[in-house]
Design an enzyme around this catalytic site. Structure first.
Site, short mmCIF file in Angstrom:
data_model
loop_
_atom_site.label_atom_id
_atom_site.label_comp_id
_atom_site.label_asym_id
_atom_site.label_seq_id
_atom_site.Cartn_x
_atom_site.Cartn_y
_atom_site.Cartn_z
N SER A 39 -89.23 -31.12 -11.57
CA SER A 39 -89.31 -32.29 -12.45
C SER A 39 -90.62 -33.06 -12.31
CB SER A 39 -88.14 -33.24 -12.18
OG SER A 39 -86.91 -32.58 -12.33
N HIS A 69 -90.44 -38.12 -10.38
CA HIS A 69 -90.70 -38.26 -11.82
C HIS A 69 -91.87 -39.20 -12.07
CE1 HIS A 69 -86.32 -37.00 -13.01
NE2 HIS A 69 -86.99 -36.06 -12.37
#
Length: 279
Positions: A206, A259
């Site tokens: 991610s 993230h």
């Protein structure tokens, strides 16, 4: 000549060539390692031709392309895009480069091993520092290898689709080095950030995905002529998903530190490369 893109076969490319011919844009088809390359003879037409290439790849069966083949090409030519499965496989391969496909293969291999009874040894060797006893700083690969770990089908599918779509676009348009730099930096620094935010038990690509999202958005804004822009709706979706990660709305364990760290890495490298990379 300037290359505007690649397609899996010459017949598919001919439909676009005939349409561009009607728009007074002369192109030529050249053989490539994967499929064929479409090149514009006049560099001044390259931006407009790239825009039409993007439209064509999203909707190759638009009637305007078939009509262009009748108007500007051989009216006896029957466009054949192959079987749907073959077309999908070909598009998957030609839509990415060796690095993009290699990471996809490794992640799938690791995920398969996880679900075939090898979860414990894989996690012991690939997890971040302190996730398992005895994992010392000498095992430097642990800075990156958590990016290869995925713990659910939804997790790996989501990450790999974005990686293929954006990573493949970066590699095909700009080459190996920009994507490799993103992969290494965004595959390590965001992991460190996630460790300090939520501890050592995490995994997934991610952080790298958010890096290629940020990078593509910046490059599309600063250097649209390079042809790797990100539609605003896609960028909006990823930002909304980023915000949802802090709400615990879905009851999922989301690596918010990775993230945000990945997004910042991608934005920073995008700003640097937008000034450094030549057309």
């Amino acid at each position: 000549m300037v290359e505007i893109g690649r397609l899996p076969n010459e017949r598919a490319a001919q439909a676009l060539i005939d349409y561009l011919k009607g728009e007074k844009i002369e192109c030529k088809i050249l053989p490539a390692e994967q499929g064929v390359s479409i090149c514009v003879l006049n560099e001044n037409h390259s931006t407009r031709a790239r825009q039409e290439f993007e439209r064509f790849t999203h909707n190759p069966h638009d009637p305007k392309y078939l009509q262009a083949s009748w108007d500007n090409g051989d009216s006896k030519l029957k466009l054949d895009y192959g079987s749907p499965f073959l077309q999908l496989v070909t598009q998957f391969i030609t839509g990415a480069g060796p690095l993009t496909l290699g990471i996809i293969f490794i992640c799938i291999l690791v995920f398969a091993g996880f679900n075939l009874g090898f979860a414990e040894p894989i996690y012991q060797h690939l997890s971040f520092f302190n996730a398992v006893p005895g994992s010392g700083l000498s095992e430097f690969w642990r800075l990156f290898t958590p990016s290869l770990l995925h713990f659910s089908a939804l997790h790996i599918i989501f990450n790999l689709l974005w990686w293929w779509y954006l990573g493949g676009k970066i590699e095909n348009k700009l080459g190996l080095i920009p994507l490799l730099t993103l992969l290494i930096v965004a595959g390590t620094l965001p992991n460190i950030a996630q460790y300090f935010v939520g501890g050592p038990n995490f995994g997934g690509l991610s952080g790298v995905v958010y890096a290629v999202v940020g990078y593509t958005w910046i490059m599309g804004t600063k250097r649209p002529e390079l042809g790797i822009g990100l539609p605003p709706a896609y960028m909006g979706f990823m930002l909304v998903w980023l915000v949802f990660g802090f709400t615990d709305m879905f009851g999922l364990s989301i690596a918010n530190g990775a993230h945000i760290g990945g997004l910042l890495v991608g934005l920073a490298q995008g700003l640097i490369d937008s000034k450094r990379i030549k057309r």
